[in-house]
Design an enzyme around this catalytic site. Structure first.
Site, PDB file in Angstrom:
ATOM      1  N   ASP A   9       0.827  -1.129   0.011  1.00 37.01           N
ATOM      2  CA  ASP A   9      -0.196   0.022   0.056  1.00 37.01           C
ATOM      3  C   ASP A   9       0.972   0.963   0.082  1.00 37.01           C
ATOM      4  O   ASP A   9       2.194   1.276   0.323  1.00 37.01           O
ATOM      5  CB  ASP A   9      -0.842  -0.209   1.217  1.00 37.01           C
ATOM      6  CG  ASP A   9      -1.728   1.470   1.393  1.00 37.01           C
ATOM      7  OD1 ASP A   9      -2.268   1.408   0.740  1.00 37.01           O
ATOM      8  OD2 ASP A   9      -1.634   1.845   2.377  1.00 37.01           O
ATOM      9  N   LEU A  10       0.309   2.331  -0.223  1.00 38.26           N
ATOM     10  CA  LEU A  10       1.235   3.392  -0.343  1.00 38.26           C
ATOM     11  C   LEU A  10       1.115   4.439   0.746  1.00 38.26           C
ATOM     12  O   LEU A  10       2.054   4.490   1.718  1.00 38.26           O
ATOM     13  CB  LEU A  10       1.067   4.358  -1.587  1.00 38.26           C
ATOM     14  CG  LEU A  10       1.787   5.784  -1.956  1.00 38.26           C
ATOM     15  CD1 LEU A  10       3.251   5.378  -2.022  1.00 38.26           C
ATOM     16  CD2 LEU A  10       1.473   6.544  -2.958  1.00 38.26           C
ATOM     17  N   ASP A  11      -0.090   5.110   0.750  1.00 38.26           N
ATOM     18  CA  ASP A  11      -0.083   6.007   2.282  1.00 38.26           C
ATOM     19  C   ASP A  11      -0.278   5.239   3.439  1.00 38.26           C
ATOM     20  O   ASP A  11      -1.012   4.300   3.519  1.00 38.26           O
ATOM     21  CB  ASP A  11      -1.570   6.714   1.874  1.00 38.26           C
ATOM     22  CG  ASP A  11      -1.642   7.914   3.245  1.00 38.26           C
ATOM     23  OD1 ASP A  11      -1.007   8.234   3.784  1.00 38.26           O
ATOM     24  OD2 ASP A  11      -2.974   7.999   3.493  1.00 38.26           O
ATOM     25  N   THR A  17       1.531  10.323   3.617  1.00 33.91           N
ATOM     26  CA  THR A  17       0.540  11.490   3.206  1.00 33.91           C
ATOM     27  C   THR A  17      -0.788  11.761   3.903  1.00 33.91           C
ATOM     28  O   THR A  17      -1.276  12.885   3.423  1.00 33.91           O
ATOM     29  CB  THR A  17       0.204  10.921   1.535  1.00 33.91           C
ATOM     30  OG1 THR A  17      -0.128   9.860   1.544  1.00 33.91           O
ATOM     31  CG2 THR A  17       1.571  11.349   0.673  1.00 33.91           C
ATOM     32  N   LYS A  45      -8.401   6.957   6.032  1.00 33.01           N
ATOM     33  CA  LYS A  45      -7.483   6.405   5.432  1.00 33.01           C
ATOM     34  C   LYS A  45      -7.869   5.260   4.614  1.00 33.01           C
ATOM     35  O   LYS A  45      -8.587   4.304   5.006  1.00 33.01           O
ATOM     36  CB  LYS A  45      -6.480   5.929   6.643  1.00 33.01           C
ATOM     37  CG  LYS A  45      -5.774   6.787   7.398  1.00 33.01           C
ATOM     38  CD  LYS A  45      -4.689   6.443   8.103  1.00 33.01           C
ATOM     39  CE  LYS A  45      -3.773   7.652   8.703  1.00 33.01           C
ATOM     40  NZ  LYS A  45      -2.923   7.084   9.732  1.00 33.01           N
ATOM     41  N   SER A 114      -2.616   0.707  -4.131  1.00 34.37           N
ATOM     42  CA  SER A 114      -2.990   2.053  -3.603  1.00 34.37           C
ATOM     43  C   SER A 114      -4.250   2.202  -4.193  1.00 34.37           C
ATOM     44  O   SER A 114      -4.544   2.337  -5.255  1.00 34.37           O
ATOM     45  CB  SER A 114      -1.812   2.996  -3.621  1.00 34.37           C
ATOM     46  OG  SER A 114      -2.347   4.018  -3.417  1.00 34.37           O
ATOM     47  N   ALA A 115      -5.037   2.933  -3.304  1.00 30.27           N
ATOM     48  CA  ALA A 115      -6.500   3.554  -3.768  1.00 30.27           C
ATOM     49  C   ALA A 115      -6.034   4.941  -4.302  1.00 30.27           C
ATOM     50  O   ALA A 115      -7.137   5.600  -4.789  1.00 30.27           O
ATOM     51  CB  ALA A 115      -7.340   3.695  -2.636  1.00 30.27           C
ATOM     52  N   LYS A 145     -11.148  -1.112  -1.680  1.00 26.67           N
ATOM     53  CA  LYS A 145     -10.953  -2.078  -0.404  1.00 26.67           C
ATOM     54  C   LYS A 145     -11.973  -1.679   0.416  1.00 26.67           C
ATOM     55  O   LYS A 145     -12.512  -0.660   0.506  1.00 26.67           O
ATOM     56  CB  LYS A 145      -9.349  -1.492   0.309  1.00 26.67           C
ATOM     57  CG  LYS A 145      -8.188  -1.600  -0.697  1.00 26.67           C
ATOM     58  CD  LYS A 145      -7.144  -0.975  -0.040  1.00 26.67           C
ATOM     59  CE  LYS A 145      -5.768  -0.639  -1.095  1.00 26.67           C
ATOM     60  NZ  LYS A 145      -4.694   0.086  -0.314  1.00 26.67           N
ATOM     61  N   GLU A 169       0.121  -3.458   4.554  1.00 29.89           N
ATOM     62  CA  GLU A 169      -1.170  -2.373   4.649  1.00 29.89           C
ATOM     63  C   GLU A 169      -1.034  -1.544   6.109  1.00 29.89           C
ATOM     64  O   GLU A 169      -1.191  -2.411   7.045  1.00 29.89           O
ATOM     65  CB  GLU A 169      -2.620  -3.296   4.378  1.00 29.89           C
ATOM     66  CG  GLU A 169      -3.116  -3.184   3.148  1.00 29.89           C
ATOM     67  CD  GLU A 169      -3.791  -1.647   3.009  1.00 29.89           C
ATOM     68  OE1 GLU A 169      -3.873  -0.774   3.883  1.00 29.89           O
ATOM     69  OE2 GLU A 169      -4.286  -1.295   1.603  1.00 29.89           O
ATOM     70  N   ASP A 170      -1.819  -0.251   6.105  1.00 24.33           N
ATOM     71  CA  ASP A 170      -2.039   0.241   7.228  1.00 24.33           C
ATOM     72  C   ASP A 170      -3.399   0.238   7.540  1.00 24.33           C
ATOM     73  O   ASP A 170      -3.835   0.822   8.723  1.00 24.33           O
ATOM     74  CB  ASP A 170      -1.297   1.703   7.314  1.00 24.33           C
ATOM     75  CG  ASP A 170      -2.054   2.502   6.417  1.00 24.33           C
ATOM     76  OD1 ASP A 170      -2.248   2.183   5.091  1.00 24.33           O
ATOM     77  OD2 ASP A 170      -2.192   3.719   6.762  1.00 24.33           O
TER      78      ASP A 170
HETATM   79  P1  B16 Z   1      -6.261  10.588  -3.849  1.00 28.41           P
HETATM   80  P2  B16 Z   1      -3.451   4.283  -0.006  1.00 28.41           P
HETATM   81  C1  B16 Z   1      -5.324   6.101  -0.012  1.00 28.41           C
HETATM   82  O1  B16 Z   1      -3.911   5.971  -0.136  1.00 28.41           O
HETATM   83  C2  B16 Z   1      -5.303   7.351   1.311  1.00 28.41           C
HETATM   84  O2  B16 Z   1      -5.102   6.533   2.384  1.00 28.41           O
HETATM   85  C3  B16 Z   1      -6.694   7.906   1.446  1.00 28.41           C
HETATM   86  O3  B16 Z   1      -6.794   8.901   2.335  1.00 28.41           O
HETATM   87  C4  B16 Z   1      -7.150   8.799   0.118  1.00 28.41           C
HETATM   88  O4  B16 Z   1      -8.188   9.476   0.339  1.00 28.41           O
HETATM   89  C5  B16 Z   1      -7.039   7.722  -1.117  1.00 28.41           C
HETATM   90  O5  B16 Z   1      -5.784   6.991  -1.183  1.00 28.41           O
HETATM   91  C6  B16 Z   1      -7.306   8.352  -2.326  1.00 28.41           C
HETATM   92  O6  B16 Z   1      -6.084   9.376  -2.679  1.00 28.41           O
HETATM   93  O7  B16 Z   1      -7.050  11.642  -3.367  1.00 28.41           O
HETATM   94  O8  B16 Z   1      -4.825  10.748  -4.060  1.00 28.41           O
HETATM   95  O9  B16 Z   1      -6.743   9.707  -5.263  1.00 28.41           O
HETATM   96  O10 B16 Z   1      -3.333   4.011   1.727  1.00 28.41           O
HETATM   97  O11 B16 Z   1      -4.614   3.532  -0.563  1.00 28.41           O
HETATM   98  O12 B16 Z   1      -2.269   4.240  -0.776  1.00 28.41           O
HETATM   99 MG    MG Z   2      -3.001   3.175   3.302  1.00 24.50          MG
END
Ligand code: B16
Ligand code: MG
Length: 221
Positions: A9-11, A17, A45, A114-115, A145, A169-170
């Site tokens: 996962d990224l964030d 972030t 998140k 990542s989302a 997810k 994953e967090d």
């Molecule tokens: P964006 P992850 C997610 O990243 C974030 O945790 C979540 O807070 C955010 O709303 C989502 O990405 C969408 O991000 O606005 O940049 O498309 O944890 O799946 O890496």
């Molecule tokens: Mg995350």
């Protein structure tokens, strides 16, 4: 030793972030007269951008026209990208580079799951793009997810069966997605929150090369 697939996962796993999402959402919420706390940010998140705005509007008991909603999404992302464009490699979370380097050295398959629709920009900013053999982000998936789609596409692109994949994953939804995909799930964060994960570590400093060796030699789940 079978080749394994490692999905990150990224964030909250590679970089933090969430603090930038918080600043951008807070500014937007305040422009709409809605208060927005760090505790509420926790609930966003791993949640998509559209769903995040829907939740903020629910909390603030506010409705918007489709045009206003689209404008808010744009405004939030513009603010968020302002922070992202200032990111540097020093913001990579502790020991993530060591774990990536070890897995590369062991010739394992590595993907991002990542989302975020901004994932590629973030990886470029922190100079990690070339560490990933596949990048699956918010632009590639149709189901958020805990749906396992993001990780199943990642496994497919790596050419590794899901049972031989390991997910870092967090978020609770991300752990559930990994479990539903039939993968080993490794939670990064608080055990009390991520108790559904196969293993939980506070951060990557606890993920030793010996532990990675155990994952590499384990039979498929
Ligand atoms: P964006 P992850 C997610 O990243 C974030 O945790 C979540 O807070 C955010 O709303 C989502 O990405 C969408 O991000 O606005 O940049 O498309 O944890 O799946 O890496
Ligand atoms: Mg995350």
């Amino acid at each position: 030793m079978t080749k394994k697939g490692f999905l990150f996962d990224l964030d909250g796993v590679i970089v933090d972030t969430a603090k930038y999402h918080f600043l951008a959402w807070q500014r937007l919420a305040s422009s709409l007269g809605i208060s927005f706390t760090e505790a509420q940010n926790e609930e966003l998140k791993g949640v998509s951008r559209v769903r995040s705005l829907e939740k903020i509007l629910e909390w603030g008991n506010k409705t918007l026209t489709p045009e206003e909603f689209a404008q808010c999404m744009e405004q939030k992302n513009r603010d968020y990208l302002h922070y992202v464009y200032q990111m540097e490699a020093s913001e990579i979370l502790p020991d993530v580079p060591r774990v990536l380097a070890y897995l590369q050295q062991q010739q394992q398959a590595i993907a991002l799951g990542s989302a975020s629709k901004n994932a590629r920009i973030i990886l470029d900013r922190v100079q990690l793009t070339d560490q990933f053999h596949a990048i699956i982000d918010g632009t590639n998936v149709t189901k958020a997810k805990p749906d396992p789609e993001v990780f199943l596409i990642g496994a497919q692109q790596l050419g590794i069966p899901p049972a031989d994949c390991i997910v870092f994953e967090d978020s609770v939804a991300g752990i559930q997605a990994a479990n539903l995909a039939g993968m080993i799930s490794i939670g990064i964060g608080d055990h009390a929150i991520l108790h559904e994960a196969t293993h939980v570590f506070q951060d990557f400093t606890g993920i030793t090369n010996t532990f990675l060796d155990q994952l590499l030699h384990a039979a498929a789940v």
